[in-house]
Design a protein around this motif. Sequence first.
Motif, PDB file in Angstrom:
ATOM      1  N   UNK A  48       0.845  -1.190   0.000  1.00  0.00           N
ATOM      2  CA  UNK A  48       0.000   0.000   0.000  1.00  0.00           C
ATOM      3  C   UNK A  48       0.877   1.235   0.000  1.00  0.00           C
ATOM      4  N   UNK A  49       0.364   2.299  -0.581  1.00  0.00           N
ATOM      5  CA  UNK A  49       1.122   3.554  -0.679  1.00  0.00           C
ATOM      6  C   UNK A  49       1.576   4.030   0.698  1.00  0.00           C
ATOM      7  N   UNK A  50       0.701   3.884   1.678  1.00  0.00           N
ATOM      8  CA  UNK A  50       1.035   4.353   3.025  1.00  0.00           C
ATOM      9  C   UNK A  50       2.245   3.611   3.588  1.00  0.00           C
ATOM     10  N   UNK A  51       2.299   2.306   3.358  1.00  0.00           N
ATOM     11  CA  UNK A  51       3.423   1.514   3.861  1.00  0.00           C
ATOM     12  C   UNK A  51       4.710   1.872   3.131  1.00  0.00           C
ATOM     13  N   UNK A  52       4.586   2.030   1.816  1.00  0.00           N
ATOM     14  CA  UNK A  52       5.747   2.412   1.013  1.00  0.00           C
ATOM     15  C   UNK A  52       6.301   3.738   1.514  1.00  0.00           C
ATOM     16  N   UNK A  53       5.420   4.711   1.705  1.00  0.00           N
ATOM     17  CA  UNK A  53       5.849   6.033   2.168  1.00  0.00           C
ATOM     18  C   UNK A  53       6.533   5.949   3.530  1.00  0.00           C
ATOM     19  N   UNK A  60       3.053  10.618   1.766  1.00  0.00           N
ATOM     20  CA  UNK A  60       2.292   9.819   0.803  1.00  0.00           C
ATOM     21  C   UNK A  60       2.326  10.394  -0.605  1.00  0.00           C
ATOM     22  N   UNK A  61       2.128  11.682  -0.767  1.00  0.00           N
ATOM     23  CA  UNK A  61       2.156  12.196  -2.147  1.00  0.00           C
ATOM     24  C   UNK A  61       3.479  11.908  -2.855  1.00  0.00           C
ATOM     25  N   UNK A  62       4.560  11.977  -2.111  1.00  0.00           N
ATOM     26  CA  UNK A  62       5.863  11.689  -2.712  1.00  0.00           C
ATOM     27  C   UNK A  62       5.929  10.235  -3.170  1.00  0.00           C
ATOM     28  N   UNK A  63       5.431   9.340  -2.337  1.00  0.00           N
ATOM     29  CA  UNK A  63       5.413   7.921  -2.712  1.00  0.00           C
ATOM     30  C   UNK A  63       4.516   7.686  -3.922  1.00  0.00           C
ATOM     31  N   UNK A  84      -0.298  -1.489  -4.869  1.00  0.00           N
ATOM     32  CA  UNK A  84       0.639  -1.406  -5.983  1.00  0.00           C
ATOM     33  C   UNK A  84       1.223  -2.792  -6.232  1.00  0.00           C
ATOM     34  N   UNK A  85       1.370  -3.155  -7.502  1.00  0.00           N
ATOM     35  CA  UNK A  85       1.913  -4.469  -7.840  1.00  0.00           C
ATOM     36  C   UNK A  85       3.036  -4.339  -8.848  1.00  0.00           C
ATOM     37  N   UNK A  86       4.051  -5.169  -8.710  1.00  0.00           N
ATOM     38  CA  UNK A  86       5.165  -5.152  -9.654  1.00  0.00           C
ATOM     39  C   UNK A  86       4.799  -5.936 -10.909  1.00  0.00           C
ATOM     40  N   UNK A  87       5.258  -5.443 -12.040  1.00  0.00           N
ATOM     41  CA  UNK A  87       5.140  -6.216 -13.280  1.00  0.00           C
ATOM     42  C   UNK A  87       6.249  -7.257 -13.302  1.00  0.00           C
TER      43      UNK A  87
END
Lengths: 148, 148
Positions: A48-53, A60-63, A84-87
């Motif tokens: 999730x974006x929050x975890x990535x950030x 979050x916006x930066x992520x 979010x998922x990796x290709x």
Amino acid sequence: MSDDEPDTDQTFHHAERFSRARAAQAVALLEDYAEMIGDLMAEAGEARVADIAARMGVTHPTATKAVARLKREGLAVSRPYRGVFLTEAGQTLADHVRARHRIVVDLLIAVGVPTETAELDAEGLEHHVSTQTLAAFKQYLDTSRRGD
Amino acid sequence: MSDDEPDTDQTFHHAERFSRARAAQAVALLEDYAEMIGDLMAEAGEARVADIAARMGVTHPTATKAVARLKREGLAVSRPYRGVFLTEAGQTLADHVRARHRIVVDLLIAVGVPTETAELDAEGLEHHVSTQTLAAFKQYLDTSRRGD
DNA sequence: GCGGAAATATAGCCTTGGCTTCATTGCTGT
DNA sequence: ACAGCAATGAAGCCAAGGCTATATTTCCGC
Ligand SMILES: [Mn+2]
Ligand SMILES: [Mn+2]
Ligand SMILES: [Mn+2]
Ligand SMILES: [Mn+2]
């Protein structure tokens, strides 16, 4: 220059060096995000974006912006308000980056760098380690592990 | 996270790591320019914007902008249409960066990286080598030179 | 001394990668 | 079922670091 350019080729070599360092830096962020998204998917089943950030130490916006760039480069996909998922390409990159990261840390430790410091420095160092250098690191770790 | 945050401190450590890498990168350009201006002054007696730009592999306006930042940070001085000069602080930085650069190259070579590759990779690597890691590198080079 | 070439400066554009603020959507507990 | 909170998205700001194009200044040969 004061005299008539006796060092034109040396200047060229300098320029080449800096140019390569800039190129390496340009993909550093993509590499770190790809590796981290791979980690999160493996650990938590989703990224999730929050975890990535949180892990990157940014807002979050930066992520979100970084994820947008990953998508643009064909390394990730995502649907609004979903994870979010990796290709395939993203997963390949993540695996490569993770392996390189570990080797860099191991080499630093092998030459006497304190473990904690090795972990810290490796995060920046890794992106400038070429395939040739990585190969040399592997070889060094292999032979120093074997014959001590 | 899917469960109730069992890895909050691990996340913090990750963030700390990336934050440090970003900080190191932020001063990388200043370091390279300072070192190069020092080199040019030693070699040619002066550092002109054109020479700086050529060695960095960048256009003149880009070099001019970098010099402006060096001046803003108190590392250099210059008068219009004249050369660029390092301040006391700039000279100190240049010397430190040059010494670190050399040690990084030497260490890479010592662990088996081909000379040419070591020169190329070091340009980017060096900025992420902490003082602790640098100390470990010195120690390694010293003992491996002594007892072979 | 002067005119032209080279060096330098200035202006303005772009992308990346940070940030804050605000709007929208999804989820969860009652 | 839905109110409220958490997560996500969207908009817009900034600095750094690259570029091109144009103006200005210096320098050098004649
Ligand atoms: Mn990294
Ligand atoms: Mn890493
Ligand atoms: Mn460098
Ligand atoms: Mn250097």
